[in-house]
Motif scaffolding. Structure first.
Motif, PDB file in Angstrom:
ATOM      1  N   HIS A  42       0.810  -1.161  -0.015  1.00  8.64           N
ATOM      2  CA  HIS A  42      -0.009   0.008   0.119  1.00  8.64           C
ATOM      3  C   HIS A  42       0.857   1.275   0.009  1.00  8.64           C
TER       4      HIS A  42
ATOM      5  N   HIS B  15      -4.231   9.318  -1.055  1.00  8.35           N
ATOM      6  CA  HIS B  15      -3.604   8.263  -0.097  1.00  8.35           C
ATOM      7  C   HIS B  15      -3.919   8.442   1.232  1.00  8.35           C
TER       8      HIS B  15
ATOM      9  N   ARG C 197      -3.245   3.232   2.444  1.00  7.00           N
ATOM     10  CA  ARG C 197      -3.423   2.644   0.951  1.00  7.00           C
ATOM     11  C   ARG C 197      -3.985   3.911   0.070  1.00  7.00           C
TER      12      ARG C 197
END
Length: 839
Positions: free
Chosen positions: A134, A766, A770
């Protein structure tokens, strides 16, 4: 390390003649600079911060060729790393079957694919990262064939010249372009960029203190025009003319932000000879030559190219190169999302209907999808439509107390009428009182800001007011005050005053109304209430706030456009002219204006005091239902923003410390053009632009042409901005929002200096754990025959080029069959309408 052959040895005193003695070289540099400036994209100021495609200058190349081109002279990246796709595969965002389709479709697009499905899957499984990747994408390009002198110097010196040169030029640009933020302005501000920089550099000792001995004397010997200076500097470095374009592009992409701003100034001053971008390149090249001379650096440029052409001696791709694999995995992800949508679309014809309670027209913005779906789920008496959020009203909106206003139009057009704010008839108070109140408020604001920024208060201000100011910060964080101010000022709005003096006769005003209704596809069957609902965002302490407002309104709220359009359509003279043209709107229909606050999901209606008694009950019923739909939409969004309650979600709008008040258009991936019946029953998760369109009513194809050449292009820009900011935030994003500082009143710096920030901050794509945006190229789905779409593409080669070069994808739906556009051909898309699902 670079592949450039470099050496350090004593420099020569070879005399380089000035450019004007070599006219053929001067003509050549002009052509090269034209190509360089074309590649560089521009950026908008904070006040009008709307999305732009950062790849627009290379859209004449295919997507894959554009990546290869950029990586000749920069570290720019167009693809996510392989470990990201492994994570996407593990989460079910694409399958092995999607990879197979990707290979087939790439071949249909004329691409050579040497990988099998097994090859791709083997490379995917062999990727070194775990399946929970991520992280944020990083870019590097060790195999880049051409570099700046500063980069080469950094390989043998700890000085950090690349950053130093960017800082020095950034300081000058900040002062030169300052828009009254600084107390002391540059004395050379009114000169063209290069002449201003040259004048400042003759007095600036800082480069010499940093190690560029004799820099002022060196600058004094440079020609007085940027083009001539560039010729002299390039010849001094003994760079073959075949490499001039690549070398200058390498310079530009070392500071893409300031170059983008310079490009925007060139575009804004088309009648000027300022040459902002060329001047900036000349200034940077001067630093490069001075650095090479001080360090006795020489580059054997001829060893890089074959026979004086721009064909580089690049080393063969190593076995671990995964570019082709990532390109196929990107396409597989796009196919999965496309087929998920196509598999759920319905082809039900609209049933005959009685007059509805309301028809609500929203912007095509992806954030409208949720509120539209929730409204329709509450009552069959509410229909929704999607349309460009400026509602076809090309206005410059001038507020009371101002001499000029903001352009509430898409970037593709210019406003053609000036709309003035005022008080409607029957409202207590006077416009002069509001004007005076705003002037007083503005004066006190300027005085307070001046005190805060003054030298005498730099320490004493914090010491004396810090604790007291904490109470205000706490109050602001918890406040839910209305953004538009006190009651009297909120009653102001657009008026029709002054339109005739601008040449807008009653007939032309009716033209505006007719154009909007026909392009919307709403020419009969009007509901009792037709609501034009613009949108705007509500945030605090956010320099990038305009990027969350309506892009179709130039980065501003759609409120003035909606109110003006409703006002126009309620005029008796407009309705009489429309009736003569076949659009009959009877007295049972009332047009209203509203605005959707995308941060709080509240819908606010305007001018309710003027609603006639015959419609007040209908309006109250609609207001009640919109309040419930808003609450349902907030509950749907709560998990995405990490809020535990509806009240907490709404409080984000007034929280000065909130870096993620809303997700904006993160997740956007498709643009559906067709009747609402296609998508009414689908949860598109706020990821799809929805534009209303009825092909059967578009006899000459003009409505489809308007959609494909304006809203579709704007949606593509937005999609590319989010895409670029995700795959390469270093070059096309703006980094960490928490360390942003406003510079000159027009842009942002990360920290105290360096390059100008462009694109989106990491907090917009973001969540810290993630990605909230899945970088996919826009999938355009149009409910129209392929032949009708082909006619538009034939008239607009630039639109066809975007699709042929895979910057966006196109699908047509005709009589229930889906066709994919592939290099002027149409291929049937087989879709599983039972198991397909959106991701």
């Amino acid at each position: 390390m670079s592949n450039l052959p470099i050496s350090a040895h004593p420099g020569s005193d070879v005399f380089v003649p000035p450019a004007y003695d070599q006219p053929h070289i001067y003509r050549q540099i002009e052509e090269i600079l034209g190509e360089v400036t074309r590649v560089v994209s521009k950026v908008w100021p904070l006040q009008d911060y709307i999305a732009l495609n950062p790849y627009s200058g290379i859209a004449d190349r295919t997507f894959s060729d554009a990546r290869a081109f950029l990586r000749v002279f920069s570290d720019c990246e167009l693809l996510m790393p392989l470990q990201y796709y492994r994570s996407q595969y593990a989460q079910g965002h694409f399958t092995r079957a999607d990879v197979r389709r990707a290979i087939t479709e790439c071949q249909q697009n004329g691409m050579t694919v040497r990988l099998s499905v097994d090859d791709v899957m083997d490379r995917l499984r062999a990727s070194t990262s775990d399946e929970s990747f991520h992280g944020q994408a990083t870019t590097s390009n060790d195999r880049r064939p051409i570099r700046t002198i500063a980069e080469l110097a950094d390989q043998i010196s700890p000085q950090g010249w690349s950053e130093t040169i960017t800082d020095e030029l950034g300081k000058f640009c900040s002062a030169h372009y300052d828009q009254s933020q600084s107390t002391w302005s540059s004395p050379w501000k009114d000169l063209p960029f290069y002449q201003a920089w040259r004048s400042a550099a003759l007095h600036d000792r800082n480069p010499e203190i940093l190690g560029l001995t004799g820099f002022r004397r060196f600058v004094g010997r440079l020609p007085h025009t940027p083009s001539a200076a560039l010729v002299k500097l390039l010849l001094h470095l003994q760079i073959p003319t075949a490499l001039w374009e690549s070398f200058l592009l390498c310079q530009a992409f070392q500071m893409p932000g300031w170059c983008a701003w310079a490009k925007s100034q060139d575009d804004a001053e088309t009648q000027s000879d300022s040459e902002h971008l060329i001047g900036l390149l000349a200034a940077r090249a001067a630093f490069e030559v001075a650095l090479a001379d001080v360090n006795n650096l020489r580059v054997r440029w001829d060893a890089m190219i074959a026979q004086q052409s721009a064909t580089f001696h690049a080393p063969p791709r190593p076995a671990e190169d995964d570019t082709a694999v990532r390109m196929l995995l990107l396409r597989a992800s796009e196919i999965n999302h496309r087929d998920g949508i196509l598999g759920q679309l319905t082809s039900n014809e609209p049933a005959e209907r009685n007059r509805k309670l309301a028809q609500m027209v929203f912007c095509i913005d992806v954030r409208s999808e949720r509120i539209r779906r929730n409204l329709e789920s509450l009552s069959p008496e509410i229909e929704t439509y999607g349309f460009a959020g400026f509602f076809g009203m090309p206005i410059e909106y001038v507020k009371l107390g101002q001499d000029c206003g903001n352009h509430h139009v898409p970037a593709l057009i210019q406003p053609s009428l000036r709309l003035h704010e005022g008080l409607p008839a029957g409202v207590n108070g006077s416009e002069s009182e509001i004007r005076a109140a705003r002037q007083r408020e503005g004066l006190w604001t300027r005085l307070w800001c001046s005190f805060q920024e003054s030298a005498v208060s730099c320490f004493s201000f914090v010491e004396t007011t810090g604790l007291l100011y904490s109470a205000k910060l706490l109050a602001d964080s918890r406040s839910s005050k209305r953004r538009s101010g006190d009651e009297m000022q909120s009653a102001t709005g657009p008026t029709l005053r002054g339109l005739h003096h601008q040449g807008w006769t009653t007939s032309r005003q009716a033209d505006l109304a007719e154009s909007m209704l026909r392009n919307l596809g709403l020419t009969d069957g009007f509901a009792r209430l037709v609501v034009l609902c613009g949108h705007g965002s509500q945030t605090t302490n956010n320099p990038l706030a305009a990027g969350l407002d309506c892009g179709a309104c130039g980065g501003h709220s759609g409120e003035p456009n909606a109110r003006f359009a409703a006002l126009l359509l309620n005029q008796t003279f407009v309705r009489e002219i429309l009736a003569e043209r076949g659009i009959v709107i009877d007295n049972a229909t009332l047009f209203l204006a509203a605005v959707h606050n995308t941060t709080t999901d509240r819908i606010e209606f305007f001018d309710l005091d003027s609603v006639p008694a015959s419609h007040r009950g209908d309006v109250q019923e609609l207001v009640n239902r919109t309040q419930l739909a808003s609450e349902n939409t907030r509950h749907e969004r709560m998990p995405t923003v990490g809020s535990s309650s509806s009240a907490e979600l709404q409080a984000r709008a007034m929280d000065w410390s909130e870096v993620r008040p809303e997700w904006g258009l993160a997740g956007n991936a498709a643009f559906v053009v067709g009747p609402r019946e296609l998508t009414r029953s689908i949860n598109l998760d706020g990821r799809v632009f929805l534009h209303s369109y009825n092909h059967s009513a578009d006899n000459d194809g003009s409505v489809l042409e308007n959609i494909m050449t304006a809203p579709m292009v704007v949606a593509h820009w937005i999609n590319m901005q989010y895409y670029a900011s995700t795959v390469d935030n270093r070059h096309f994003g703006s980094g960490d929002k928490t360390i942003h500082n406003v510079v000159g009143g027009f842009g942002l710096l990360s920290g105290g200096g360096g390059d100008l920030m462009t694109g989106l901050p990491t907090q917009s794509i973001h969540d810290g754990t993630r990605h909230q945006h899945q970088p996919l190229r826009l999938e355009v789905i149009i409910a129209a025959p392929p032949a009708a779409i082909d006619r538009v593409l034939e008239k607009h080669p630039s639109i066809r080029e975007l699709i042929d070069n895979q910057w966006l994808h196109l699908t047509a739906i005709d009589d229930g069959t889906c066709f994919r556009y592939a290099q002027a051909d149409w291929c049937v898309v087989e879709v599983d309408r039972v198991t397909a699902a959106t991701n």
